[in-house]
Scaffold this motif. Sequence first.
Motif, PDB file in Angstrom:
ATOM      1  N   UNK A 128      -9.439 -33.011 -10.299  1.00  0.00           N
ATOM      2  CA  UNK A 128      -9.728 -31.836 -11.002  1.00  0.00           C
ATOM      3  C   UNK A 128     -10.279 -30.834 -10.275  1.00  0.00           C
ATOM      4  N   UNK A 129      -9.729 -29.626 -10.450  1.00  0.00           N
ATOM      5  CA  UNK A 129     -10.198 -28.281  -9.585  1.00  0.00           C
ATOM      6  C   UNK A 129     -11.721 -28.077  -9.963  1.00  0.00           C
ATOM      7  N   UNK A 130     -12.555 -27.619  -9.171  1.00  0.00           N
ATOM      8  CA  UNK A 130     -13.805 -27.021  -9.287  1.00  0.00           C
ATOM      9  C   UNK A 130     -14.023 -26.057 -10.425  1.00  0.00           C
ATOM     10  N   UNK A 131     -13.103 -25.371 -10.739  1.00  0.00           N
ATOM     11  CA  UNK A 131     -13.270 -24.406 -11.829  1.00  0.00           C
ATOM     12  C   UNK A 131     -12.963 -24.954 -12.910  1.00  0.00           C
ATOM     13  N   UNK A 132     -12.094 -26.060 -13.019  1.00  0.00           N
ATOM     14  CA  UNK A 132     -11.727 -26.816 -14.284  1.00  0.00           C
ATOM     15  C   UNK A 132     -13.005 -27.422 -14.686  1.00  0.00           C
ATOM     16  N   UNK A 133     -13.634 -27.921 -13.591  1.00  0.00           N
ATOM     17  CA  UNK A 133     -14.988 -28.708 -14.218  1.00  0.00           C
ATOM     18  C   UNK A 133     -16.184 -27.985 -14.512  1.00  0.00           C
ATOM     19  N   UNK A 134     -16.092 -26.599 -13.950  1.00  0.00           N
ATOM     20  CA  UNK A 134     -16.941 -25.614 -14.266  1.00  0.00           C
ATOM     21  C   UNK A 134     -16.864 -25.263 -15.546  1.00  0.00           C
ATOM     22  N   UNK A 139     -14.108 -18.029 -24.773  1.00  0.00           N
ATOM     23  CA  UNK A 139     -15.239 -17.679 -25.361  1.00  0.00           C
ATOM     24  C   UNK A 139     -16.296 -17.970 -24.173  1.00  0.00           C
ATOM     25  N   UNK A 140     -16.205 -18.978 -23.566  1.00  0.00           N
ATOM     26  CA  UNK A 140     -17.094 -19.398 -22.589  1.00  0.00           C
ATOM     27  C   UNK A 140     -16.958 -18.495 -21.467  1.00  0.00           C
ATOM     28  N   UNK A 141     -15.726 -18.138 -21.120  1.00  0.00           N
ATOM     29  CA  UNK A 141     -15.599 -16.971 -20.067  1.00  0.00           C
ATOM     30  C   UNK A 141     -16.055 -15.851 -20.176  1.00  0.00           C
ATOM     31  N   UNK A 142     -15.856 -15.290 -21.294  1.00  0.00           N
ATOM     32  CA  UNK A 142     -16.257 -13.980 -21.819  1.00  0.00           C
ATOM     33  C   UNK A 142     -17.592 -13.838 -21.905  1.00  0.00           C
ATOM     34  N   UNK A 143     -18.531 -14.854 -22.634  1.00  0.00           N
ATOM     35  CA  UNK A 143     -19.945 -14.787 -22.772  1.00  0.00           C
ATOM     36  C   UNK A 143     -20.706 -15.497 -21.894  1.00  0.00           C
ATOM     37  N   UNK A 144     -20.084 -16.390 -21.020  1.00  0.00           N
ATOM     38  CA  UNK A 144     -21.123 -17.030 -20.114  1.00  0.00           C
ATOM     39  C   UNK A 144     -20.828 -17.078 -18.561  1.00  0.00           C
ATOM     40  N   UNK A 147     -18.032 -14.035 -13.758  1.00  0.00           N
ATOM     41  CA  UNK A 147     -16.991 -13.792 -12.826  1.00  0.00           C
ATOM     42  C   UNK A 147     -15.593 -13.525 -13.234  1.00  0.00           C
ATOM     43  N   UNK A 148     -15.368 -13.830 -14.568  1.00  0.00           N
ATOM     44  CA  UNK A 148     -14.187 -13.418 -15.099  1.00  0.00           C
ATOM     45  C   UNK A 148     -13.960 -12.353 -16.003  1.00  0.00           C
ATOM     46  N   UNK A 149     -13.384 -11.226 -15.780  1.00  0.00           N
ATOM     47  CA  UNK A 149     -13.201 -10.050 -16.702  1.00  0.00           C
ATOM     48  C   UNK A 149     -12.775 -10.622 -18.138  1.00  0.00           C
ATOM     49  N   UNK A 150     -13.349  -9.809 -19.229  1.00  0.00           N
ATOM     50  CA  UNK A 150     -13.112 -10.118 -20.357  1.00  0.00           C
ATOM     51  C   UNK A 150     -11.517 -10.106 -20.546  1.00  0.00           C
ATOM     52  N   UNK A 151     -10.891  -9.197 -20.143  1.00  0.00           N
ATOM     53  CA  UNK A 151      -9.419  -8.938 -20.433  1.00  0.00           C
ATOM     54  C   UNK A 151      -8.410  -9.890 -19.752  1.00  0.00           C
ATOM     55  N   UNK A 152      -9.073 -10.504 -18.629  1.00  0.00           N
ATOM     56  CA  UNK A 152      -8.173 -11.793 -17.834  1.00  0.00           C
ATOM     57  C   UNK A 152      -8.605 -12.924 -18.879  1.00  0.00           C
ATOM     58  N   UNK A 153      -9.835 -13.014 -19.141  1.00  0.00           N
ATOM     59  CA  UNK A 153     -10.014 -14.320 -20.213  1.00  0.00           C
ATOM     60  C   UNK A 153      -9.192 -14.286 -21.382  1.00  0.00           C
ATOM     61  N   UNK A 154      -8.849 -13.228 -21.832  1.00  0.00           N
ATOM     62  CA  UNK A 154      -7.941 -13.107 -23.206  1.00  0.00           C
ATOM     63  C   UNK A 154      -6.379 -13.271 -22.844  1.00  0.00           C
TER      64      UNK A 154
END
Length: 181
Positions: free
Chosen positions: A41-47, A87-92, A95-102
């Motif tokens: 698993x990539x580190x970001x997947x683990x995160x 939602x995890x990327x948007x709220x917590x 490092x990830x812009x909201x539009x990218x998460x969407x």
Amino acid sequence: MARSTARKRALNTLYEADEKGQDILSLLAERIAEPGAQTPLPDYAIDIVRGVAEHRRNIDHVLNDHSTGWKVWRMPVVDRNILRIAVWEILFNDDVPDKVAIDEAIGLSKTLCDDDSPAFIHGLLSAICTNKETILAGLASSDSAKTDRESHDESESADDSAAKPVDDSETQDTTSDGESA
């Protein structure tokens, strides 16, 4: 490895845990120890998986509050886990812009979900982004209230044990037949 690929690998892990009814973190530990036929698993997947596991109650609460007609438990498993990641990327995850998460969530839903899912996911995540500051303030105040309750409970417990008289007979050594040694 690209974050898009990491999101898909995190989705696979969350989906599997959800389908099996298995604890997310125990499944993650298995996947880290034994990746099987896949690459580790990539580190970001683990995160992502750890973040979703840590905040899942809050994430599901936010999804339930902003979804019209569909509670989290009624959503298709893939949809709900795509939403949890976003939602995890948007709220917590700052490092990830909201539009990218969407956009990433919509991209996953277009390839993995039915035809209605991308519009549903887009609308729900947009509503969450619109109310992000209010949501974060509410989560912070509930965390603060929880911490205050825990501190109060701990101090009451300490007060109770300090006020409780010690009965010497409870600490006296006894033999197997109950007589004092």
